[in-house]
Design an enzyme around this catalytic site. Structure first.
Site, PDB file in Angstrom:
ATOM      1  CE  LYS A  50      -3.824  -2.410   2.265  1.00  0.00           C
ATOM      2  NZ  LYS A  50      -4.852  -2.359   3.301  1.00  0.00           N
TER       3      LYS A  50
ATOM      4  N   GLY B 286      -7.898  -3.888   1.005  1.00  0.00           N
ATOM      5  CA  GLY B 286      -9.183  -3.722   1.678  1.00  0.00           C
ATOM      6  C   GLY B 286      -8.952  -3.238   3.092  1.00  0.00           C
TER       7      GLY B 286
ATOM      8  CE  LYS C 294      -4.332   2.018   3.521  1.00  0.00           C
ATOM      9  NZ  LYS C 294      -3.705   1.525   4.719  1.00  0.00           N
TER      10      LYS C 294
HETATM   11  P1  13P Z   1      -1.244   0.862   8.439  1.00  0.00           P
HETATM   12  O1  13P Z   1      -1.170   0.031   9.678  1.00  0.00           O
HETATM   13  O2  13P Z   1      -0.013   0.756   7.612  1.00  0.00           O
HETATM   14  O3  13P Z   1      -1.599   2.286   8.754  1.00  0.00           O
HETATM   15  O4  13P Z   1      -2.376   0.316   7.486  1.00  0.00           O
HETATM   16  C1  13P Z   1      -3.435  -0.456   7.912  1.00  0.00           C
HETATM   17  C2  13P Z   1      -4.191  -0.940   6.751  1.00  0.00           C
HETATM   18  O5  13P Z   1      -3.742  -0.864   5.626  1.00  0.00           O
HETATM   19  C3  13P Z   1      -5.523  -1.497   7.018  1.00  0.00           C
HETATM   20  O6  13P Z   1      -6.146  -1.937   5.864  1.00  0.00           O
END
Ligand code: 13P
Length: 330
Positions: A107, A135, A190
């Site tokens: 991500k 997700g 996000k």
């Molecule tokens: P982080 O813990 O990296 O902020 O992301 C959590 C996440 O991607 C939940 O879907």
């Protein structure tokens, strides 16, 4: 017919959780760089560095040998931090059979090139089918067995359906999509907005502020995502609104915690030492602003996060910045 073997690259919290789910369905091997983590995974079936003593699937096997991990894989799942992807894939390239599909869990975006990670995969491993799983998936909750869902996006719908079976469980529901760009961009963006939400929470700004930030973040995320080629409806789905809500509100989110701690006066170095994990939004914040400029998208919230992370703006100035002009039509 023999079930395809899955290899997951990356022994962090999310790579480990996905590997544990996949082990229910098929033989799964987890590659982790850290030898102690590998020993613990194989002997105690836990990964205490990232997931405390939560029990993982006992049949999950781990190795620190990248060649061993990659050469037997029928499906490769990429779960290393964005800054390490290119190097790990380059090292893996010589050992991977040419037809093996690759699913990114990452991500984040590559700094410098501003590339999506699936584009990095296609550059380093041309010809491999590549997609992304994303997700509202707080890793420890998946390992604990609480119900959750995600979207698996692949350009080839049939391939997505066969991989869906390998990566889901009764309590982890995987939907399919062909919108790789939208699902991937949503997952990367996000994190920046979770930092913004953390600012508000750290300043104890209240519930209205949190709801405002999340709602307006969804608008910014969708605008840039569409400008980059994602489909509008993806952003109101699991990988858009769903992941945004989970990451902006969960006390377990690394990115939200970065925002909270910055608002409480800690430095990024202190926070990094405390987390001992990568919060992707820290690195993505400048990349997101570069992309916003490139695509001509006004991203006020992301701009404030970038100003705090990369340009020394105090967190208290953030909401003043958001409000510096009269709001336009919503
Ligand atoms: P982080 O813990 O990296 O902020 O992301 C959590 C996440 O991607 C939940 O879907």
């Amino acid at each position: 017919m023999r079930q395809p073997k899955v290899t997951v690259l990356g022994g962090g919290s999310w790579g480990t959780a996905v590997a544990s789910v996949a082990t229910r369905n098929t033989e799964t091997l987890l590659w982790a760089r850290d030898a102690d983590t590998v020993t613990e995974l194989n002997e105690r079936h836990t990964n205490s560095r990232y997931l405390d003593d939560l029990p993982l699937h006992p049949r999950l096997r781990a190795t620190a040998d990248l060649q061993e991990a990659v050469e037997t894989a029928d499906v490769l799942v990429l779960g290393v931090p964005s800054h390490a992807c290119r190097a790990v894939l380059t090292e893996a390239a010589d050992h991977l059979r040419p037809w093996v599909p690759i699913v990114s869990l990452v991500k984040g975006l590559e700094q410098g090139t501003r590339s999506r990670i699936t584009d990095v995969v296609s550059e380093v491993l041309p010809g491999h089918p590549v997609g992304v799983l994303n997700g509202p998936n707080i890793a420890r909750e998946i390992v604990q067995g609480y119900a959750a869902a995600a979207t698996l996006a692949m350009p080839d719908h049939h391939l997505a359906q066969s991989l869906q079976r390998l990566l889901s469980s009764k309590l982890y529901r995987v939907y399919t999509s062909t919108d790789v760009t939208g699902v991937e961009v949503a997952g990367a963006l996000k994190n920046v907005f979770a930092i913004a939400t953390g600012f508000g929470d750290g300043l104890e700004a209240g519930d209205n502020t949190r709801a405002m930030v999340i709602t307006r973040s969804l608008r910014e995320l969708s605008r840039l995502g569409v400008a980059m080629g994602g489909q509008e409806r993806t952003f109101s789905g699991l990988s858009g609104m769903g992941d945004l809500i989970a990451t902006c509100t969960s006390p377990h989110s690394r990115n939200r915690r970065v925002g909270v701690r910055l608002a409480q006066g800690r430095t990024l170095e202190e926070i990094a030492a405390e987390l001992k994990q990568v919060a992707e939004g820290v690195k993505s914040s400048s990349v997101v602003m570069e992309l916003a400029d490139h695509h001509g998208v006004d991203m006020r919230i992301a701009h404030e996060v970038d100003a705090v992370i990369n340009h020394g703006q105090p967190v208290e100035h953030t909401y003043r910045g958001l409000l510096r002009e009269a709001p336009s039509h919503e």
